[in-house]
Design an enzyme around this catalytic site. Structure first.
Site, mmCIF file in Angstrom:
data_model
loop_
_atom_site.group_PDB
_atom_site.id
_atom_site.type_symbol
_atom_site.label_atom_id
_atom_site.label_comp_id
_atom_site.label_asym_id
_atom_site.label_seq_id
_atom_site.Cartn_x
_atom_site.Cartn_y
_atom_site.Cartn_z
ATOM 1 N N SER A 130 10.971 -30.428 6.016
ATOM 2 C CA SER A 130 11.665 -29.951 4.941
ATOM 3 C C SER A 130 10.529 -29.327 4.102
ATOM 4 O O SER A 130 10.801 -29.353 2.806
ATOM 5 C CB SER A 130 12.489 -31.093 4.085
ATOM 6 N N ARG A 131 9.521 -29.008 4.629
ATOM 7 C CA ARG A 131 8.225 -28.374 3.755
ATOM 8 C C ARG A 131 7.777 -29.225 2.581
ATOM 9 O O ARG A 131 7.206 -28.661 1.820
ATOM 10 C CB ARG A 131 8.800 -26.982 3.386
ATOM 11 N N LEU A 132 8.196 -30.619 2.755
ATOM 12 C CA LEU A 132 7.415 -31.387 1.663
ATOM 13 C C LEU A 132 6.006 -31.741 2.260
ATOM 14 O O LEU A 132 5.664 -33.302 2.365
ATOM 15 C CB LEU A 132 8.332 -32.684 1.524
#
Ligand code: FMN
Length: 214
Positions: free
Chosen positions: A192-194
């Site tokens: 989730s691109r975290l």
């Protein structure tokens, strides 16, 4: 080109997001060592290959892969031809950046620092340890110069093979550089691109640390 983009989209991506507690390290070298060990354990290819970027007098950056061969007194060492494009750029501007990318682990490490020639005793010792063919190659290749025909290089290899029957000395135009880091960024990809980004900047003899938005 559209085909290529579609191929990228369908290409194999199988990351391992290691759940290591890497924000606990106050020293980037300890974390670097652990990430190298992780990369080896997870069978990344070419663990010690990194992209070296330099900027010469035109202001245009240029990048290429070289091998990290040693870390001497906290400085990162690589070897090359002192007449090459990268070497000319380093002699104009000693500020370089290094990038390690370990795709299986979805990790990259960015390092910025100052690059200078390595003490000759280390270059001599490393050159001595290399296979004969690599030594001949160091003599024969005018790295980064135009090669009009492969036969030129083959002829030069032959000349040095004949010249050095036994011991091959290190050519004066070949040796090491060491990069003294002033900045490290450890980037861990996450779903989730975290993604995690941990930055270390030098502050006299110690390191300041902060996180950055992905
Ligand atoms: C995996 C890999 C490792 C390499 N290692 C080195 C190296 O340690 N030293 C080197 O001079 N060139 C190495 N090269 C070749 C460089 O990428 C580059 O072609 C060469 O140094 C000339 O660069 P320049 O013309 O920008 O100076 C390597 C290339 C690859 C793909």
């Amino acid at each position: 080109m559209k085909d290529i983009i579609d191929k990228f989209r369908s290409s194999h991506k199988d990351f391992k997001y290691l759940d290591s507690k890497f924000d606990q390290f106050s020293n980037p070298y300890d974390l670097f060592e652990i990430w190298v060990e992780n990369a080896i354990e997870h069978k990344e290819l070419e663990v010690n290959a990194f992209v070296l970027s330099t900027v010469g007098d035109t202001g245009q950056s240029s990048s290429r892969v070289v091998y990290l061969k040693d870390i001497i007194e906290k400085e990162f060492v690589f070897y090359t031809n002192y007449n090459s494009k990268k070497s000319k750029e380093i002699s104009f501007n000693s500020k370089v950046s290094m990038l390690f990318f370990w795709p299986k682990l979805s990790r990259q490490i960015r390092i910025q620092g100052t690059c200078v020639k390595l003490d000759e005793k280390y270059s001599d010792a490393y050159f001595e340890s290399r296979p004969r063919s690599s030594k001949i190659g160091a003599w024969a290749s005018n790295q980064s110069d135009v090669l009009k025909d492969v036969s030129e290089l083959e002829d030069r290899i032959k000349i040095y093979q004949d010249k050095f029957k036994d011991h091959i000395p290190r050519p004066i135009h070949w040796g090491g550089y060491k990069v003294k880091p002033e900045y490290f960024e450890f980037w861990q990809g996450r779903p989730s691109r975290l993604h995690d980004r941990i930055i270390y900047t030098i502050n006299d003899d110690s390191w300041d640390k902060h996180k950055q938005n992905p």
